[in-house]
Design a protein around this motif. Structure first.
Motif, PDB file in Angstrom:
ATOM      1  N   GLN A 291     -17.141 -14.547  34.938  1.00  0.00           N
ATOM      2  CA  GLN A 291     -15.960 -14.881  34.946  1.00  0.00           C
ATOM      3  C   GLN A 291     -15.573 -16.162  34.187  1.00  0.00           C
ATOM      4  O   GLN A 291     -16.230 -17.161  33.823  1.00  0.00           O
ATOM      5  CB  GLN A 291     -15.407 -15.285  36.234  1.00  0.00           C
ATOM      6  CG  GLN A 291     -15.845 -14.400  37.430  1.00  0.00           C
ATOM      7  CD  GLN A 291     -14.770 -13.168  37.674  1.00  0.00           C
ATOM      8  OE1 GLN A 291     -13.363 -13.438  37.735  1.00  0.00           O
ATOM      9  NE2 GLN A 291     -15.357 -11.942  38.012  1.00  0.00           N
ATOM     10  N   TRP A 292     -14.608 -15.693  33.255  1.00  0.00           N
ATOM     11  CA  TRP A 292     -14.183 -16.805  32.272  1.00  0.00           C
ATOM     12  C   TRP A 292     -12.535 -17.257  32.441  1.00  0.00           C
ATOM     13  O   TRP A 292     -11.786 -16.293  32.634  1.00  0.00           O
ATOM     14  CB  TRP A 292     -14.330 -16.373  30.711  1.00  0.00           C
ATOM     15  CG  TRP A 292     -15.985 -16.165  30.720  1.00  0.00           C
ATOM     16  CD1 TRP A 292     -16.583 -14.921  31.048  1.00  0.00           C
ATOM     17  CD2 TRP A 292     -16.850 -16.818  29.851  1.00  0.00           C
ATOM     18  NE1 TRP A 292     -17.876 -14.735  30.586  1.00  0.00           N
ATOM     19  CE2 TRP A 292     -18.083 -16.204  29.952  1.00  0.00           C
ATOM     20  CE3 TRP A 292     -16.882 -18.200  29.410  1.00  0.00           C
ATOM     21  CZ2 TRP A 292     -19.401 -16.715  29.678  1.00  0.00           C
ATOM     22  CZ3 TRP A 292     -18.046 -18.624  29.049  1.00  0.00           C
ATOM     23  CH2 TRP A 292     -19.189 -18.130  28.841  1.00  0.00           C
ATOM     24  N   GLN A 293     -12.514 -18.485  31.972  1.00  0.00           N
ATOM     25  CA  GLN A 293     -10.999 -18.777  31.931  1.00  0.00           C
ATOM     26  C   GLN A 293     -10.718 -19.703  30.964  1.00  0.00           C
ATOM     27  O   GLN A 293     -11.344 -20.455  30.410  1.00  0.00           O
ATOM     28  CB  GLN A 293     -10.763 -19.785  33.419  1.00  0.00           C
ATOM     29  CG  GLN A 293     -10.568 -18.927  34.589  1.00  0.00           C
ATOM     30  CD  GLN A 293     -10.120 -19.604  35.934  1.00  0.00           C
ATOM     31  OE1 GLN A 293     -10.247 -20.953  35.672  1.00  0.00           O
ATOM     32  NE2 GLN A 293      -9.530 -19.209  36.972  1.00  0.00           N
ATOM     33  N   ILE A 294      -9.299 -19.913  30.675  1.00  0.00           N
ATOM     34  CA  ILE A 294      -8.771 -20.750  29.778  1.00  0.00           C
ATOM     35  C   ILE A 294      -7.340 -20.886  30.073  1.00  0.00           C
ATOM     36  O   ILE A 294      -6.529 -19.904  30.727  1.00  0.00           O
ATOM     37  CB  ILE A 294      -8.801 -20.007  28.240  1.00  0.00           C
ATOM     38  CG1 ILE A 294      -8.063 -21.162  27.259  1.00  0.00           C
ATOM     39  CG2 ILE A 294      -7.933 -18.754  28.327  1.00  0.00           C
ATOM     40  CD1 ILE A 294      -8.409 -20.844  25.945  1.00  0.00           C
ATOM     41  N   THR A 295      -6.719 -22.311  30.079  1.00  0.00           N
ATOM     42  CA  THR A 295      -5.434 -22.787  30.391  1.00  0.00           C
ATOM     43  C   THR A 295      -4.844 -22.956  29.077  1.00  0.00           C
ATOM     44  O   THR A 295      -5.161 -23.594  28.286  1.00  0.00           O
ATOM     45  CB  THR A 295      -5.436 -23.935  31.384  1.00  0.00           C
ATOM     46  OG1 THR A 295      -6.392 -23.742  32.295  1.00  0.00           O
ATOM     47  CG2 THR A 295      -4.212 -24.242  31.525  1.00  0.00           C
ATOM     48  N   ILE A 296      -3.461 -22.186  29.057  1.00  0.00           N
ATOM     49  CA  ILE A 296      -2.585 -22.213  28.208  1.00  0.00           C
ATOM     50  C   ILE A 296      -1.438 -23.329  28.562  1.00  0.00           C
ATOM     51  O   ILE A 296      -0.845 -22.924  29.417  1.00  0.00           O
ATOM     52  CB  ILE A 296      -2.026 -21.232  27.661  1.00  0.00           C
ATOM     53  CG1 ILE A 296      -3.013 -20.079  27.457  1.00  0.00           C
ATOM     54  CG2 ILE A 296      -1.036 -21.170  26.496  1.00  0.00           C
ATOM     55  CD1 ILE A 296      -3.889 -20.403  26.200  1.00  0.00           C
ATOM     56  N   PRO A 297      -1.509 -24.609  28.081  1.00  0.00           N
ATOM     57  CA  PRO A 297      -0.464 -25.620  28.693  1.00  0.00           C
ATOM     58  C   PRO A 297       0.905 -25.285  28.375  1.00  0.00           C
ATOM     59  O   PRO A 297       1.779 -25.766  29.088  1.00  0.00           O
ATOM     60  CB  PRO A 297      -1.057 -26.949  28.206  1.00  0.00           C
ATOM     61  CG  PRO A 297      -1.630 -26.547  26.946  1.00  0.00           C
ATOM     62  CD  PRO A 297      -2.593 -25.155  27.300  1.00  0.00           C
ATOM     63  N   ASN A 298       1.196 -24.630  27.380  1.00  0.00           N
ATOM     64  CA  ASN A 298       2.493 -24.397  26.885  1.00  0.00           C
ATOM     65  C   ASN A 298       2.463 -23.194  25.567  1.00  0.00           C
ATOM     66  O   ASN A 298       1.853 -23.860  24.568  1.00  0.00           O
ATOM     67  CB  ASN A 298       3.103 -25.724  26.367  1.00  0.00           C
ATOM     68  CG  ASN A 298       4.424 -25.429  25.788  1.00  0.00           C
ATOM     69  OD1 ASN A 298       4.821 -24.632  25.134  1.00  0.00           O
ATOM     70  ND2 ASN A 298       5.625 -26.361  26.312  1.00  0.00           N
ATOM     71  N   ALA A 299       2.771 -22.360  25.944  1.00  0.00           N
ATOM     72  CA  ALA A 299       2.721 -21.055  24.962  1.00  0.00           C
ATOM     73  C   ALA A 299       3.315 -21.498  23.400  1.00  0.00           C
ATOM     74  O   ALA A 299       2.993 -21.076  22.711  1.00  0.00           O
ATOM     75  CB  ALA A 299       3.084 -19.894  25.503  1.00  0.00           C
TER      76      ALA A 299
END
Length: 600
Positions: A291-299
C-alpha cells in the motif's frame, strides 16, 4: 469397515472441495452452483417485456478476475448488460443509448455488455461520458448460448479486478434490453422497472435496484480521500499495488496531471513527475502490505495552476522509480473528479489573444456553472494589470454577453468577474484588432522560409506558405502528375511574426503581408498550379551575429515555427551541453512548442 469408511470420507471431501475451487469456464454454459456458489440475487422469475426473463445472478471472485453470470430466457436479437457501482461518481444513463436511466443514488462506474450474437464491450465512466464504446471485448472474456427465440440460457463474463480498480465491494445489476435505442429494460435481476411498450424514449426505464455489497476480492487499486476533493483542499491518494505490476516495488511514484477544461476532464496537463527519474517528485510513502500513499496539500499549487483556472479532474498513473513498470488502468489512466466549486468559462472569444479587424463587432460571452449574483467586465492596463475602465455590469444571471468593437490596433486586456456569495471567479482575455491586411506580391527572389539579404546582415525576409488548397500525390510523385486527392483549407485572415526581435508582441509593425499567388478561390491566374496563400515580411534592424527565436502567430491562436528553418529552439535545449552546441539561444517562455531560430 474402518478402511472403507475412511476411503469413502476422503473421496467425499475431494468431490466436495474440487468444484468449489474450480475456475468457471467461459464457454456460455452454466458450470453449476458447485463452481459458482449460490446466486447473489434471484428475481421473481416472471417474464418481463418481450418474454425476456432475467432469473438468477451469480458472482465469483477468483485470482485476478471477477466472474459474473446470469440465468436467463431471451431471444438472439436482444442485448444484455452487467452494471457495476464501486466508487464515487458514475454515469446515469445506458452506455448504448437505450432508453434506460440509472436512477440509484449510487451511479454506474463500469458496464460489461453485449449482443446475443457473439459481441461484447467493456465501458468505463470517465467523469463525463462512457469510454470504450466501439471497442470489442476479446471472446475469451464473455460467452452466451442464446441462438433462437424465447430460449432458456446463460450469459457469463469475466473482468480483471484491476480493470475495475480492484474494489473490495460493489453494487451490481444485470438486465436485458433490445437492439433499438427506443427500447427500455425488458427484465432485470434484482427485480426492477420493466418496459411496457416497444418505445420507451418518452418514458425511459429507471433502474435503481442493485444487489449491494458483493465481495469483489480486494481493496481498491486507487482510493482518493475525500472522494471529491476541492481544488484547494488537501486530499490523499492511496494505491494498492498488490494485484499490479508494481507489487513488491521498493519505490512507487505518482505521475499525475489535471484538467482545467470542463469539456475535457481527461486532459493530462500541468503534469507533475519526471518519467524514469528517481528524483522524489511524486514519490509515494509505503504504508505496508503493498500500500502506498501521497498527500496533495493543494492541487492548485501542487500542479502549478494559475488561479484564473479551475480544476475538474485528476488524471494519474503509477510507476516504478526507473519507469520500467507502471499501473495505468489498462492504458486509460486513473481519473478522479475534482470539485471546482462555482466556476465560469469564456465561450467567446474562443482564443486569446483574439484577433479581429478594427470596426468589426464581436461578442464576449461567458457562462457560469450556476447563477452568479453579479458580473463585471473591466479593461485592464496590459502592463500594470490595473483597471482602467469598467465597461459594464450585470445582476443575477448564469450567462454574461456583451458586444464589443475596437477602433484601434492596441492590445486590449479584459477581466470578467462573477460573484457567487463570498466567492469571486475571474477570467481574463486579450483582444488585438488590426487594420486591413496589405495584399502585395512577395519579392521574386525569396522562397518559403527564412531569406537572408546578401550584403545586408541587418535584414531578413520571412515567407510562410499557408495553403488554401492542398493536393495529395502518391509516393514521390508530384506535379505535373495527377493528384490522388485534394482538400480545401480555410484561409488565414491574419498572421504576425513574434519573437526576440519584438519582445514576442504582435503589432501592426510585425503584421505580415499576404500574397495570394494568383489564386482567387476559383482560378489560378498565373497558372503555376500553386494556390496561395503566402504571407511575408521584411525584417530590418537585426544585429549582426545575433540569434533570434521566433514563431508565426495567426488567427485561431495558432503559434508555430517556420517549417523551413534550419535550426529549431526547444524546451529540451537546456539539456544540451555547451560543449556539444555552443551559444545555443535560450528557449523563450513565450514560445509555444518548438520555435524557429533566425541566425544573422
Amino acid at each position: 469397515m474402518n478402511k472403507i469408511f475412511n476411503w469413502g470420507s476422503i473421496v467425499f471431501v475431494l468431490f466436495f472441495l474440487t468444484p468449489m475451487f474450480a475456475q468457471p469456464v467461459i464457454d456460455g454454459t452454466f458450470d453449476g452452483e458447485t463452481v459458482w456458489g449460490p446466486p447473489v440475487s434471484t428475481a421473481d422469475l416472471s417474464p418481463g417485456w418481450a418474454n425476456a426473463n432475467a432469473k438468477k445472478f451469480y458472482v465469483l471472485e477468483m485470482g485476478a478476475y471477477v466472474y459474473m453470470g446470469a440465468e436467463i430466457t431471451a431471444s438472439s436479437w436482444m442485448n444484455w448488460a452487467f452494471t457495476i457501482h464501486s466508487k464515487a461518481g458514475g454515469g446515469d444513463y445506458d452506455s448504448w443509448s437505450r432508453s434506460i436511466d440509472y436512477t440509484n443514488t449510487n451511479k454506474i462506474d463500469f458496464i460489461v455488455r453485449g449482443h446475443f450474437n457473439g459481441y461484447a464491450e467493456f465501458h468505463t465512466w470517465n467523469g463525463s461520458s462512457w469510454a470504450g464504446l466501439g471497442s470489442a471485448l476479446a471472446s475469451t472474456e464473455y460467452a452466451e448460448n442464446i441462438t433462437g427465440s424465447d430460449q432458456n440460457g446463460w450469459v457469463e463474463v469475466r473482468i480483471l479486478k484491476s480493470a475495475i480498480m480492484s474494489p473490495a465491494l460493489a453494487d451490481l445489476q444485470f438486465y436485458i434490453t433490445g437492439d433499438q435505442n427506443a427500447h427500455g429494460s425488458f427484465d432485470a435481476v434484482p427485480n426492477d422497472d420493466n418496459s411496457t411498450s416497444w418505445n420507451q424514449s418518452s418514458n425511459r426505464s429507471p433502474l435503481d435496484n442493485h444487489v449491494t455489497n458483493i465481495n469483489m476480492g480486494g481493496g481498491p487499486v486507487v482510493l482518493v480521500t475525500p472522494s471529491l476533493p476541492a481544488e484547494t483542499s488537501p486530499f490523499v491518494v492511496t494505491f494498492n499495488a498488490s494485484l499490479t505490476a508494481l507489487a513488491g516495488s521498493t519505490k512507487v511514484y505518482l505521475h499525475a496531471g489535471v484538467s482545467t477544461d470542463p469539456e475535457n476532464v481527461l486532459a493530462f496537463s500541468h503534469v507533475v513527475g519526471n518519467w524514469g527519474q528517481d528524483d522524489g517528485i511524486g514519490e509515494m510513502t509505503s504504508i505496508g502490505a503493498n500500500q502506498w500513499q501521497i498527500t496533495i496539500p493543494n492541487a492548485m499549487t501542487y500542479f502549478g495552476v494559475n488561479n484564473l483556472d479551475d480544476l475538474f479532474g485528476l488524471n494519474f498513473l503509477f510507476r516504478s522509480a526507473d519507469g520500467s513498470l507502471k499501473e495505468d488502468n489498462n492504458g486509460s489512466n486513473y481519473f478522479n473528479a475534482i470539485n471546482p466549486g462555482n466556476y465560469i468559462k469564456i465561450l467567446s472569444p474562443e482564443y486569446s489573444p483574439f484577433m479581429t479587424e478594427t470596426g468589426v463587432g464581436f461578442d464576449a460571452t461567458i457562462a457560469a456553472s450556476s447563477n452568479a449574483d453579479s458580473w463585471m467586465l473591466e479593461e485592464l492596463d496590459p502592463m500594470s494589470q490595473l483597471p482602467i475602465d469598467t465597461i459594464t455590469t450585470l445582476i443575477s444571471n448564469d450567462t454574461f454577453d456583451w458586444e464589443m468593437t475596437l477602433t484601434n490596433t492596441t492590445l486590449h486586456l479584459y477581466r470578467i468577474s462573477a460573484v457567487f456569495g463570498p466567492d469571486t471567479r475571474i477570467k481574463k482575455f486579450e483582444v488585438l484588432a488590426h487594420n486591413a491586411v496589405i495584399e502585395e506580391e512577395r519579392p521574386s527572389w525569396v522562397n518559403p522560409g527564412i531569406n537572408y539579404h546578401v550584403g545586408d546582415s541587418t535584414k531578413a525576409t520571412l515567407v510562410l506558405h499557408a495553403p488554401v488548397f492542398t493536393r495529395f500525390y502518391k509516393g514521390n510523385s508530384g506535379p505535373p502528375a495527377v493528384p490522388s486527392g485534394t482538400n480545401p483549407t480555410e484561409a488565414k485572415s491574419i498572421v504576425y511574426v513574434v519573437g526576440d526581435f519584438n519582445n514576442w508582441t504582435p503589432s501592426e509593425s510585425f503584421k505580415m503581408k499576404r500574397d495570394r499567388d494568383g489564386w482567387d478561390g476559383t482560378n489560378d491566374a498565373d497558372n503555376d498550379g500553386d494556390r496561395g496563400d503566402y504571407w511575408w515580411i521584411e525584417l530590418s534592424g537585426l544585429e549582426t551575429d545575433t540569434s533570434y527565436v521566433f514563431q508565426y502567430l495567426m488567427d485561431g491562436g495558432v503559434q508555430v515555427a517556420d517549417p523551413y528553418a534550419h535550426q529549431i529552439s526547444d524546451a529540451d535545449d537546456a539539456l544540451i551541453s555547451p560543449f556539444i552546441f555552443p551559444d545555443l539561444p535560450n528557449y523563450p517562455s513565450q514560445a509555444v512548442d518548438r520555435a524557429s531560430v533566425l541566425k544573422d
